[in-house]
Structure formats: C-alpha cells, structure tokens
Design a protein around this motif. Structure first.
Motif, PDB file in Angstrom:
ATOM      1  N   LEU A  71       0.851  -1.190   0.000  1.00 26.73           N
ATOM      2  CA  LEU A  71       0.000   0.000   0.000  1.00 26.73           C
ATOM      3  C   LEU A  71       0.880   1.231   0.000  1.00 26.73           C
ATOM      4  CD1 LEU A  71      -1.777   0.917   3.334  1.00 26.73           C
ATOM      5  CD2 LEU A  71       0.053  -0.736   3.307  1.00 26.73           C
ATOM      6  N   ASP A 101      -5.477   4.529   0.121  1.00 26.88           N
ATOM      7  CA  ASP A 101      -6.684   5.156   0.672  1.00 26.88           C
ATOM      8  C   ASP A 101      -7.219   6.189  -0.315  1.00 26.88           C
ATOM      9  OD1 ASP A 101      -7.115   4.271   3.607  1.00 26.88           O
ATOM     10  OD2 ASP A 101      -4.957   4.565   3.433  1.00 26.88           O
ATOM     11  N   PHE A 145      -9.245   1.569   0.217  1.00 27.53           N
ATOM     12  CA  PHE A 145      -9.756   1.260   1.554  1.00 27.53           C
ATOM     13  C   PHE A 145     -10.980   2.132   1.833  1.00 27.53           C
ATOM     14  CE2 PHE A 145      -5.087   0.555   1.631  1.00 27.53           C
ATOM     15  CZ  PHE A 145      -5.163  -0.825   1.535  1.00 27.53           C
ATOM     16  N   ARG A 159     -13.115  11.159  12.653  1.00 21.01           N
ATOM     17  CA  ARG A 159     -13.395  10.329  11.478  1.00 21.01           C
ATOM     18  C   ARG A 159     -14.850  10.383  11.049  1.00 21.01           C
ATOM     19  NH1 ARG A 159      -9.348   5.268  10.927  1.00 21.01           N
ATOM     20  NH2 ARG A 159      -9.637   5.887   8.763  1.00 21.01           N
ATOM     21  N   LYS A 198     -15.109  -0.742   5.555  1.00 22.33           N
ATOM     22  CA  LYS A 198     -14.407  -0.680   6.838  1.00 22.33           C
ATOM     23  C   LYS A 198     -15.199   0.171   7.810  1.00 22.33           C
ATOM     24  CE  LYS A 198     -11.420   3.265   5.674  1.00 22.33           C
ATOM     25  NZ  LYS A 198     -10.119   3.691   5.194  1.00 22.33           N
ATOM     26  N   HIS A 199     -14.917   0.140   9.097  1.00 26.34           N
ATOM     27  CA  HIS A 199     -13.987  -0.715   9.840  1.00 26.34           C
ATOM     28  C   HIS A 199     -14.859  -1.658  10.638  1.00 26.34           C
ATOM     29  CE1 HIS A 199     -11.987   3.225   9.196  1.00 26.34           C
ATOM     30  NE2 HIS A 199     -10.894   2.523   9.024  1.00 26.34           N
ATOM     31  N   MET A 242     -12.223  -4.543   6.001  1.00 26.62           N
ATOM     32  CA  MET A 242     -11.123  -4.246   6.935  1.00 26.62           C
ATOM     33  C   MET A 242     -11.623  -4.303   8.372  1.00 26.62           C
ATOM     34  SD  MET A 242      -8.869  -0.721   7.247  1.00 26.62           S
ATOM     35  CE  MET A 242      -8.259  -0.749   5.584  1.00 26.62           C
ATOM     36  N   PHE A 245      -9.944  -0.789  14.733  1.00 24.69           N
ATOM     37  CA  PHE A 245      -8.946  -0.667  15.795  1.00 24.69           C
ATOM     38  C   PHE A 245      -9.518  -0.917  17.196  1.00 24.69           C
ATOM     39  CE2 PHE A 245      -6.647   2.480  12.887  1.00 24.69           C
ATOM     40  CZ  PHE A 245      -5.542   1.669  12.695  1.00 24.69           C
ATOM     41  N   ASP A 277      -6.662  -3.681   9.995  1.00 24.19           N
ATOM     42  CA  ASP A 277      -6.297  -2.276   9.860  1.00 24.19           C
ATOM     43  C   ASP A 277      -4.806  -2.171  10.173  1.00 24.19           C
ATOM     44  OD1 ASP A 277      -6.313   0.398   9.352  1.00 24.19           O
ATOM     45  OD2 ASP A 277      -7.944   0.911  10.698  1.00 24.19           O
ATOM     46  N   TRP A 278      -4.278  -1.007   9.953  1.00 24.34           N
ATOM     47  CA  TRP A 278      -2.831  -0.755  10.058  1.00 24.34           C
ATOM     48  C   TRP A 278      -2.287  -1.216  11.432  1.00 24.34           C
ATOM     49  CZ3 TRP A 278       0.324   2.008   6.466  1.00 24.34           C
ATOM     50  CH2 TRP A 278       1.589   2.351   6.937  1.00 24.34           C
ATOM     51  N   MET A 309      -2.024  -6.081   7.683  1.00 27.32           N
ATOM     52  CA  MET A 309      -1.474  -4.823   7.190  1.00 27.32           C
ATOM     53  C   MET A 309      -0.281  -4.411   8.043  1.00 27.32           C
ATOM     54  SD  MET A 309      -3.386  -1.100   6.640  1.00 27.32           S
ATOM     55  CE  MET A 309      -4.708  -1.618   5.583  1.00 27.32           C
ATOM     56  N   TRP A 413      -7.901  12.938   4.492  1.00 28.39           N
ATOM     57  CA  TRP A 413      -7.581  11.792   3.625  1.00 28.39           C
ATOM     58  C   TRP A 413      -7.359  12.204   2.183  1.00 28.39           C
ATOM     59  CZ3 TRP A 413      -5.556   7.550   5.230  1.00 28.39           C
ATOM     60  CH2 TRP A 413      -5.960   6.950   6.418  1.00 28.39           C
ATOM     61  N   GLU A 481      -8.606  10.891  10.880  1.00 29.00           N
ATOM     62  CA  GLU A 481      -8.095   9.925  11.852  1.00 29.00           C
ATOM     63  C   GLU A 481      -7.230  10.585  12.921  1.00 29.00           C
ATOM     64  OE1 GLU A 481      -6.091   6.492  10.248  1.00 29.00           O
ATOM     65  OE2 GLU A 481      -5.567   5.779  12.241  1.00 29.00           O
TER      66      GLU A 481
END
Ligand code: BGC
Length: 744
Positions: A71, A101, A145, A159, A198-199, A242, A245, A277-278, A309, A413, A481
């Motif tokens: 990514l 993204d 994403f 977000r 997501k998420h 996805m 968190f 997720d990351w 990820m 984003w 985020e």
C-alpha cells in the motif's frame, strides 16, 4: 518464457481485458496454484507492506513470494517495476495487489463522504467512486480502503468526516453505491478497483469520540445499528473488508472470530478477503489481549484476518505456529484462497500493470464537472433571512480564512489530490464570476488564527460593500483519523470576526467548510444566512458561487444531527424514547425560580442548559423555494407479513424557484420485544419541482423493512402498530398509523 511474453504484451496493451472467467474456473485456478505454493509463499500472500522506497530487501521479498500486497505506492513506473518482479521473477508469478486510501477521490477530490451523504443521492456517490476508480487504476492502484460505513453519532470523533453520518439506512445505501462505483459492473474490468468496506465493526462508537477508544456496543445495537451497512456493502459485492482498531466489550476487532467468522462468513457468505487495519494485529499486544507477536498472529489468524497490514507478525510467527500445531495449514490455505480469489476476480494475473500509455485521465474535465455536481448537491442551507441568493450587481466583501484555503477545502484523507488544482471561492470570483465586484480581506489567516491584527481591515472592507460573505470553518487537519476534538466551536477568533462583521450592519452570509458538524449556535445570530459545506473538494469554489448566486438551488440535507453544545453528544434522531421523554416545552436554566422545589421542573430527560432539541435535526436543509407536503395516503391500514404497503404523498413547490426536495419516510415500531427507536429512516425520494408544480410520490414498505433483531437476537418483523411519518426532515410532521398482522 511464455509467461514473459504474455506479460510484455499486457504491459503495453494495458486496457485489453480478457473475458471474465467463471467462478468455477477461478476456484480451480486457485486450487491449482495453492497446490504449487510453499508454506512461505502462502504466508507471503497474507503479508501487506507499506511502500517506503525501493530497497534491495523489498525487491528480494517480492522475488521470493513473501509479499502479497503493497500500500501507499502511487508512482506508476515504480508500481510496474515492482509488479514485474512479482510477475516475472517470483517462482509462481502471483501479482501484487496495490492498495491506497482513495477515500473521496484520488486526484479529483470530491466532497468528504459526510458531505456526499448530505446529497442523499446514491447515484452521485456512485459516480464519484467511479471517477476515483478510473483515476486510481490508471496509476496502477487496484484497491481502495473505502467505503467507511461506521455509524457516527459523535462529532468529536474526527473520522465522522469519512463517514456517511449517523443513520444506518442512509449509510447502507450510500456505502453500497460507493462499492458499485469503485468496482463498476465487473471487478475484472481494467477500470475497476476493489472496494474495502471498513472498519468492521463499531469503530464509530469510540467512547467519548476519542479515536481508537473502546466501544461497548450491545449485541442488539450491533445487529440493528452498526452491522447492517456492512451487510449492504457486501451484498453490493465489496471484494474486501477491513477490521477496526477498537475493542468492543473487551475484544479487539482483529481478534474477533464471532464478527469475522460467524457473522461475516457463515451468516453473510462473504468470500472475499479480510485485511487488518494498520498494525491492528500487533496492537492486540498493546490492548492487553495478546501476550506477544506470536500470540497476536495466532489470535488474528484464528479470528479470520486473511491479510495483515504492515505489522508482519504473520511472516514472523506463522511458520512456527504451524510447526507447533497451534495453527493448521488448512487455516492458512483458506486465507490464501480468499486473497487469490480477489486477485483472480480482478483479472490481475492477466492485467497487473499500470497504464502508462493512454492519455492521462487525472483531473479530466468530466471528472471535475462531476466533482462540482457533488459539491453542489452536498451543500446544506441552514438559514436564510432574505439575503440569498445574492444579486450579481452587489459589491461583496469576501472575508474569512476559508475563502481561499486550497489545501483545507479538500478535507481529510487527501494524499494525492494537489492543492494547486483546487478552485477556491476566491479563484471562482477571479474566473467564472469575474464580473462580480468584490474585495477580499480574510481578516484571519487560517481557522485557528488568534491574531486580531487584520480583523479591522476586514471590517472596513465589509463597511464599503453591499453584503459580506464570511468563509469560516475548519482546516482539514482538524478532522480525520486521530483528530478528535472536545470542543466543536469555531476555532481561533472566527466567531469574533463574524461578530465584528455583523456589527457593520451589512447583511452577512456565513459559508462554512468543515470536516464535521460544528457547534454554531452562538454564531447564528450574527449571520443572516448560513450555507454549510462539509469540506467540498477540488471544485468547492465554483459550486459555492453557483449556490450563492442561485444558479443552483441548495438541496443538501443533514446526514447527522447538529448539536447546540458539545455536551449534548451523543444526540441522534433515532434514539429510544426512555420512560420519561421531555415534553415539548421544558424549563431551562434561566427560567428556574429561586429555591424551586426538587420536583417542580418535572422529572424528564433533557439538559437544563441546552434543552432537549438539537440545533438542527437529522435530514434538515432549506432551499431558496419552499415545499409543502399533503395527502399522505396508505394502500391499506393493515398489512400481512407477505404484503407490501404503498405510501403516497404529494409534494408541492410553493415558492417561485425551481428546486429539489428530498422527501423522507420514517417509521416507529410502537411496541417491540426490545424498545424500538422513536423513528427510523426507511426511505427517501428526491423530487424536482418547478414553481407551483406538485408531484405525488410513493414509497413501499414490506415486513422485511420493518424487521429488526429482537430479544433473542433473531431478526423478524414483530406484529403490531407502527407510526409512519413523511416530511422534509426527521421532524416529519405528516403522520399516520398502520398495523402489521400476525403470521396467517
Ligand atoms: C486507517 C484505515 C486506513 C489504513 C491504511 C489506518 O490508520 O484506520 O482506515 O485504510 O490506515 O492507510
């Protein structure tokens, strides 16, 4: 050699799609490939890395089949070089899937998703995602994403900007439309990109609106409020999903087999792949759920996370876990099947490369036009006391930090869209609206600016003009985020600036560009009109000018409740009634007599200081014309479980301008095995009307539309009485009742 020639041909004939394969052929190709793969190569497919630079280590990992996806790589030449290593130098030639993204556009930036939601227009959302897909795929990006379908009832959460707002029904429809836009009619087309919904799940309910925070969503809430949009997006064909968190009730989403296996795979039959997720796999250690990286890898694999990820616990620990018999090779095979299925469905084996030969479609004029249409449809008129639309002969004072904020107008984003391509309101005045007399004096340099030095200059400019247009809001960095806020008032000296301008006695139009609903109660008295834009993207400037001058009649509706005070959060339209709902009139702080007796205010549910109502309800939005609703008519007073109820209502344009209204249908299930919300959106229709024109529109409702997860967590429509209302917003006042009968 043969493989090399094929790839060579496809490198230079990038838009030549092969005929779509059948699902059966795909499954057999997966099994063939899987049977040739070593364990290391399988685990490689489950590994996604973030591209930093072209290191020898990365090249060797790709060559050795240790990377399934990259990514954050956007240079088409680099993508092609790395892809060529995967295709031609790795043993099995499995293509990398390149992710990015692309949230509201790649280069041509559309309004942030919260803005797009205000359009209440799935077709517009679909088209925006289509533009994003075409631009992305040209650079070699295969996978975005998005959409984010997290229900967001708390504007403190940064977000919320990426969301479609607070409503489950609206989010589901727009999320599905976005998936269809990204993926097109056929995932194997060279202009399609895979969506990643997501998420999963519940991330938007972060306690206190603080990002990454824990959530405590009950099973009933999860099923009725948070999960339905995911299901809709998956039914629309979303190729991937996805994890989130947050831990819900103590279980981090990347280690939650109930969500990822029982619901997603078994109930919903999802057969694409799940990406974490990351670093959310390794973060299970920080949560206190996994004791180390090895434990995290085990928990995530067992839960059903197919691709990890960036945190590399799979690469490091899965071989050992398999050797020890803690994870079966079958579990790995299953994950790899899911990943390969998407790569095959996308035709990546035949068409892995970026198109570096066709003329560039980035910022294509038709893309910019679509972005402008989206910005037009996303603006919400919150107040208008006879100032808008403006008259072109007026001399306007252009004031405020957002009048020319090419970076901030794009919103959160935005990694690839360039501010040099943004058209701000000031730019629009210098070009398309070059005939308008204006004077520009921002007064403040940016939204947080606390320097009062230039405010008087702006006041002077306002004094010399016929009308002041004050552009306020938020810089883009204040939402998105990890950008939560505990106060939602206009930042810096913006409110003071507005007040000073109003004090000149000139009419004031307030134009806001922000990433969330701000608390503007204290600002409203100082504006004669308010046009609210969630960061509107590349073409925000010309769109706003068209709206201000009435070339386009505002039609946006709020996808989220606007609170008066941050302390009212969470305040959303579809809440439960409680046993003690507040009456129409409540006694507020300043009205309480001294030494009032304990119970004299009536014991009901509201705030003594901010009351019971929001500043603006969900679904609210004015127009330059007015609409009237009448003639609410049901096809029957009662329906059986297998019937469809038809609802008719007439909407009339009672003003003197052409306009578009979004008629909204709400339903309340009056008695349920679990308490049902006071109303829930069940349908909306956009109606275009000439002055004086009226149209009768209809909605339908079936038992399926009334179904919900009740006390024993099964989904069904419970027989009984329903209250139905139709109108211009969630306060919809035309009401009637109907009955749903028991099963015959
Ligand atoms: C975000 C995701 C995003 C991912 C990749 C994470 O921090 O939560 O929404 O897709 O990064 O950039």
């Amino acid at each position: 050699m043969k493989k090399k020639i094929l790839c060579y041909i496809f490198l230079f004939l990038p838009v030549c799609a092969l005929p779509a394969k059948t699902e059966k052929e795909i499954e057999s190709r997966i099994e063939n490939l899987l049977s040739e793969m070593t364990l290391e190569e399988k685990i490689g497919q489950m590994n996604q890395l973030s591209y930093e630079y072209e290191s020898a280590e990365l090249l060797s990992d790709i060559r050795n089949g240790k990377v399934g996806s990259l990514l954050n790589i956007t240079d088409p030449e680099t993508i092609n070089r790395l892809q060529k290593v995967a295709m031609e130098e790795s043993r099995l030639g499995i293509p990398l899937i390149i992710g990015r993204d692309v949230i509201h556009g790649l280069k041509t930036i559309f309004p942030i998703p919260l803005g797009q939601a205000a359009s209440f227009d799935p077709e517009l959302v679909r088209q925006g995602a289509r533009v994003a897909a075409v631009e992305s795929r040209q650079l070699g990006i295969h996978w975005t994403f998005a959409p984010m379908v997290d229900i967001s009832r708390d504007a403190r959460w940064g977000r919320i900007a990426e969301s479609f707002g607070e409503d489950t029904y609206l989010t589901g429809i727009l999320g599905a439309a976005m998936v269809q836009g990204f993926q097109g009619d056929d995932l194997s087309s060279p202009t399609s990109i895979a969506a990643c919904v997501k998420h999963f799940a519940g991330y938007g309910a972060a306690e206190g609106g603080r990002d990454y925070n824990s959530t405590y969503i009950s099973p009933v809430q999860m099923r009725n409020v948070y999960l339905p949009p995911f299901r809709k997006a998956i039914e629309a064909g979303a190729a991937t999903i996805m994890t989130s968190f947050n831990d819900n009730d103590g279980i981090p989403a990347s280690g939650n087999p109930y969500l990822l296996k029982d619901i997603l795979r078994k109930e919903w039959n999802f057969d694409g792949f799940v990406v974490s997720d990351w670093a959310s796999v390794s973060e299970m250690i920080v949560h206190g759920y996994a004791k180390d990286g090895k434990d995290a890898a085990r928990l995530a694999t067992e839960a059903g996370v197919d691709m990890e990820m960036v945190s590399r616990t799979y690469t490091h620990f899965l071989p050992e876990l398999i050797k020890e018999g803690k994870i079966t090779e079958e579990a790995i095979d299953q994950a790899v099947r899911n990943i390969l299925r998407v790569k095959f469905r996308m035709n990546l084996f035949e068409h892995p490369y970026a198109d570096t030969h066709s003329p560039s479609l980035l910022y294509a004029p038709e893309h910019l036009e679509k972005a402008k249409q989206a910005a037009l449809a996303s603006a919400i008129l919150l107040k208008n006391e006879d100032v808008l639309p403006l008259n072109e002969s007026q001399h306007i004072a252009v004031i405020g930090p957002m009048a020319h904020a090419p970076h901030d107008q794009l919103g959160t984003w935005v990694f690839d869209g360039e501010k040099a391509r943004t058209v701000t309101p000031l730019n629009a005045l210098q070009t398309t609206y070059g005939h308008i007399r204006y004077t520009y004096e921002p007064g403040l340099a940016y939204s947080r600016d606390k320097n009062p030095e230039n405010i008087q200059k702006a006041v002077q400019v306002a004094r010399n003009a016929d009308v002041a247009v004050v552009f306020l809001g938020e810089e883009s960095i204040l939402s998105g985020e990890a950008h939560s806020l505990s106060t939602l008032d206009l930042q810096g000296l913006q409110s003071e600036l507005l007040k000073e301008i109003k004090n000149t006695g000139k009419p004031v139009v307030l134009v806001i560009m922000a990433g969330r609903p701000l608390t503007i109660q204290r600002d409203l008295p100082y504006a004669d009109a308010v046009l609210y834009n969630f960061h509107p993207g590349t073409m925000g400037g010309p769109a706003i000018l068209d709206l201000l001058y009435g070339k386009y009649n505002p039609s946006g509706k709020l996808p989220v409740t606007f609170v008066k005070e941050t302390g009212q959060i969470p305040l959303y339209y579809n809440h439960n009634n409680t046993g003690r709902p507040a009456p129409e009139q409540v006694v507020l702080l300043d009205e309480i007599p001294l030494e009032a007796s304990q119970t004299s205010l009536g014991n009901t549910s509201f705030y003594l200081d901010s009351g019971k109502d929001p500043l603006f309800p969900f679904g609210f939005g004015l127009s330059y014309t007015t609409f009237e609703y009448s003639g609410l008519l049901l096809s029957a007073p009662e329906i059986r479980q297998q019937d469809t109820l038809t609802i008719q209502v007439t909407v009339k344009n009672t003003g003197d301008r052409y306009g578009t209204e979004t008629a909204q249908l709400y339903v309340r299930d009056l008695v349920g095995s679990v308490v049902r919300p006071v109303k829930e959106l069940k349908g909306f229709r956009k109606v275009n009307l000439q002055p004086g024109e009226e149209k009768t529109i209809s909605f339908t409702l079936s038992a399926e539309d009334l179904a919900f997860y009740g006390r024993n967590l099964t989904r069904k429509a419970e027989p009984g009485e329903f209250l139905l209302s139709v109108g211009r917003d969630s306060k919809a006042s035309l009401q009637t009742k109907f009955y749903l009968k028991e099963k015959d």
